[in-house]
Design a protein around this motif. Structure first.
Motif, mmCIF file in Angstrom:
data_model
loop_
_atom_site.group_PDB
_atom_site.id
_atom_site.type_symbol
_atom_site.label_atom_id
_atom_site.label_comp_id
_atom_site.label_asym_id
_atom_site.label_seq_id
_atom_site.Cartn_x
_atom_site.Cartn_y
_atom_site.Cartn_z
ATOM 1 N N THR A 1 39.698 112.044 81.243
ATOM 2 C CA THR A 1 40.280 113.256 81.312
ATOM 3 C C THR A 1 41.777 112.585 81.838
ATOM 4 O OG1 THR A 1 39.451 113.447 83.596
ATOM 5 C CG2 THR A 1 38.290 114.365 81.811
ATOM 6 N N VAL A 2 42.520 113.834 82.045
ATOM 7 C CA VAL A 2 43.861 113.677 82.572
ATOM 8 C C VAL A 2 43.689 113.206 84.017
ATOM 9 C CG1 VAL A 2 46.114 114.787 83.154
ATOM 10 C CG2 VAL A 2 45.124 115.145 80.851
ATOM 11 N N SER A 3 42.946 113.756 84.696
ATOM 12 C CA SER A 3 42.764 113.539 86.104
ATOM 13 C C SER A 3 42.280 112.073 86.236
ATOM 14 C CB SER A 3 41.797 114.359 86.912
ATOM 15 O OG SER A 3 41.314 114.198 87.938
ATOM 16 N N LEU A 4 41.218 111.741 85.400
ATOM 17 C CA LEU A 4 40.814 110.120 85.670
ATOM 18 C C LEU A 4 42.048 109.232 85.214
ATOM 19 C CD1 LEU A 4 37.187 110.393 83.936
ATOM 20 C CD2 LEU A 4 37.824 110.195 86.613
ATOM 21 N N GLU A 5 42.667 109.390 84.391
ATOM 22 C CA GLU A 5 43.778 108.830 83.749
ATOM 23 C C GLU A 5 44.864 108.328 85.139
ATOM 24 O OE1 GLU A 5 43.854 109.399 79.029
ATOM 25 O OE2 GLU A 5 45.622 110.277 80.332
ATOM 26 N N ASP A 6 44.872 109.605 85.819
ATOM 27 C CA ASP A 6 45.837 109.551 87.100
ATOM 28 C C ASP A 6 45.409 108.747 88.145
ATOM 29 O OD1 ASP A 6 47.841 111.084 85.869
ATOM 30 O OD2 ASP A 6 46.902 113.092 86.777
ATOM 31 N N TYR A 7 43.754 108.663 88.369
ATOM 32 C CA TYR A 7 43.317 107.887 89.405
ATOM 33 C C TYR A 7 43.533 106.337 88.888
ATOM 34 C CZ TYR A 7 40.850 111.614 91.781
ATOM 35 O OH TYR A 7 40.625 112.854 92.551
ATOM 36 N N LEU A 8 43.300 106.218 87.611
ATOM 37 C CA LEU A 8 43.565 104.840 86.946
ATOM 38 C C LEU A 8 44.791 104.199 87.068
ATOM 39 C CD1 LEU A 8 41.427 102.698 86.016
ATOM 40 C CD2 LEU A 8 41.988 103.705 83.518
ATOM 41 N N GLU A 9 45.701 104.999 86.802
ATOM 42 C CA GLU A 9 46.984 104.595 86.999
ATOM 43 C C GLU A 9 47.292 104.141 88.527
ATOM 44 O OE1 GLU A 9 51.546 105.791 85.734
ATOM 45 O OE2 GLU A 9 50.012 107.382 86.119
ATOM 46 N N LYS A 10 46.969 105.115 89.300
ATOM 47 C CA LYS A 10 47.194 105.040 90.995
ATOM 48 C C LYS A 10 46.596 103.666 91.177
ATOM 49 C CE LYS A 10 49.626 107.207 93.128
ATOM 50 N NZ LYS A 10 50.867 107.046 93.403
ATOM 51 N N VAL A 11 45.346 103.456 90.930
ATOM 52 C CA VAL A 11 44.646 102.036 91.367
ATOM 53 C C VAL A 11 45.685 101.118 90.786
ATOM 54 C CG1 VAL A 11 42.810 100.662 90.903
ATOM 55 C CG2 VAL A 11 42.574 102.949 91.365
ATOM 56 N N TYR A 12 46.089 100.909 89.653
ATOM 57 C CA TYR A 12 46.894 99.937 89.038
ATOM 58 C C TYR A 12 48.245 99.681 89.829
ATOM 59 C CZ TYR A 12 50.157 97.814 85.619
ATOM 60 O OH TYR A 12 51.108 97.021 85.065
ATOM 61 N N LEU A 13 48.867 100.771 90.201
ATOM 62 C CA LEU A 13 49.997 100.857 91.060
ATOM 63 C C LEU A 13 49.796 100.360 92.564
ATOM 64 C CD1 LEU A 13 51.984 104.006 89.854
ATOM 65 C CD2 LEU A 13 52.513 101.684 89.358
ATOM 66 N N LEU A 14 48.745 100.604 93.083
ATOM 67 C CA LEU A 14 48.445 100.291 94.415
ATOM 68 C C LEU A 14 48.074 98.758 94.433
ATOM 69 C CD1 LEU A 14 46.297 103.531 95.751
ATOM 70 C CD2 LEU A 14 48.534 102.625 96.627
ATOM 71 N N SER A 15 47.354 98.435 93.372
ATOM 72 C CA SER A 15 46.809 96.952 93.467
ATOM 73 C C SER A 15 48.222 96.013 93.363
ATOM 74 C CB SER A 15 45.816 96.612 92.182
ATOM 75 O OG SER A 15 46.615 96.875 90.982
ATOM 76 N N LYS A 16 49.251 96.679 92.691
ATOM 77 C CA LYS A 16 50.290 95.895 92.527
ATOM 78 C C LYS A 16 51.313 95.798 94.142
ATOM 79 C CE LYS A 16 51.301 95.465 87.952
ATOM 80 N NZ LYS A 16 51.105 94.383 87.654
ATOM 81 N N LYS A 17 50.848 96.756 94.888
ATOM 82 C CA LYS A 17 51.526 96.916 96.379
ATOM 83 C C LYS A 17 50.746 96.215 97.085
ATOM 84 C CE LYS A 17 53.545 100.417 98.963
ATOM 85 N NZ LYS A 17 53.886 102.108 99.056
ATOM 86 N N TYR A 18 49.418 96.417 97.170
ATOM 87 C CA TYR A 18 48.388 95.917 98.400
ATOM 88 C C TYR A 18 47.486 94.917 97.752
ATOM 89 C CZ TYR A 18 49.964 100.445 100.454
ATOM 90 O OH TYR A 18 50.791 101.192 101.102
ATOM 91 N N GLU A 19 47.137 93.846 98.759
ATOM 92 C CA GLU A 19 46.186 93.116 98.251
ATOM 93 C C GLU A 19 44.705 93.608 97.935
ATOM 94 O OE1 GLU A 19 44.273 89.247 100.607
ATOM 95 O OE2 GLU A 19 46.550 89.308 100.660
ATOM 96 N N GLU A 20 44.367 94.497 98.693
ATOM 97 C CA GLU A 20 43.308 95.335 98.449
ATOM 98 C C GLU A 20 43.160 96.840 98.431
ATOM 99 O OE1 GLU A 20 40.235 94.790 101.737
ATOM 100 O OE2 GLU A 20 39.579 93.099 100.543
ATOM 101 N N VAL A 21 42.345 97.672 97.465
ATOM 102 C CA VAL A 21 42.870 99.034 97.419
ATOM 103 C C VAL A 21 41.615 99.469 97.796
ATOM 104 C CG1 VAL A 21 43.152 100.968 95.588
ATOM 105 C CG2 VAL A 21 44.252 98.825 95.196
ATOM 106 N N ARG A 22 41.461 100.743 98.347
ATOM 107 C CA ARG A 22 40.319 101.343 99.021
ATOM 108 C C ARG A 22 40.417 102.912 98.736
ATOM 109 N NH1 ARG A 22 37.173 98.595 101.961
ATOM 110 N NH2 ARG A 22 37.575 96.369 102.735
ATOM 111 N N VAL A 23 39.309 103.485 98.855
ATOM 112 C CA VAL A 23 39.436 104.927 98.413
ATOM 113 C C VAL A 23 40.245 105.679 99.500
ATOM 114 C CG1 VAL A 23 37.661 106.879 98.882
ATOM 115 C CG2 VAL A 23 37.059 105.025 97.546
#
Length: 185
Positions: free
Chosen positions: A67-89
């Motif tokens: 869904t659009v919402s799940l795509e947004d979560y996925l993109e956010k994990v991608y961007l956060l993983s570029k910024k931080y060593e670990e991504v958490r909820v």
């Protein structure tokens, strides 16, 4: 038609008229839904609205549409993983201004579908499939943002918000042409 188990829980939601269950199918990156190898003995209820499953149900994992919402979560994990060593909820919840339970549900779905790896209370990582999908979503986002800013003169903040939403609705071909156009502009 809906299917219910012995406890009355809806097992398979209606799939028609542009909807999968309660979710509209528009703006979905992957639209393939498979319900193969399901053997169901069906008995119609007296009112004709409920259908009950018996104990012979064999299931195979259905591919959930993003869904659009799940795509947004996925993109956010991608961007956060570029910024931080670990991504958490908590990181996702804070960056999207959402509750942790909402993020947990989305992460669970994305993990079950093979887009993320997540150990309970642990860090979240993109799988190869998740990485490729998220990278494509971000590529679309960037192309639209650049087009809106450079070609149409839209304010950067407005362009960011509109690109965030529009990325779900353009094809690969349109995105490619948009990128080429922006590069030549």
């Amino acid at each position: 038609m809906n299917f219910y188990n012995r406890k009355g829980i809806n097992m398979i939601s209606e799939v028609n008229n542009g909807y999968v269950g309660d979710m509209p199918t528009e703006g979905i990156l992957t639209t393939e839904v498979k319900l193969d190898d399901i053997e169901v003995n069906v008995k119609k209820a007296k009112n004709g609205k409920k259908v009950k499953l018996n104990n012979n149900l064999k299931t195979s994992k259905a591919k959930t549409v993003l869904t659009v919402s799940l795509e947004d979560y996925l993109e956010k994990v991608y961007l956060l993983s570029k910024k931080y060593e670990e991504v958490r909820v908590t990181d996702i919840a804070d960056s999207l201004s959402l509750s942790k339970p909402s993020v947990n549900r989305a992460v669970k779905t994305l993990t079950e579908e093979g887009y993320l790896q997540h150990a309970h209370y642990g860090s979240i990582e993109l799988t190869e499939q998740g990485y490729e999908t998220a990278r494509e979503l971000y590529r679309r986002h960037r192309a639209l943002r650049q087009f809106l800013i450079l070609c149409l003169g839209v304010d950067k903040e407005v362009a960011e918000q509109e690109a965030f939403g529009l990325k779900h609705y353009i094809s690969d071909d349109t995105c490619h042409r948009l990128l080429n156009f922006v590069e030549e502009f």
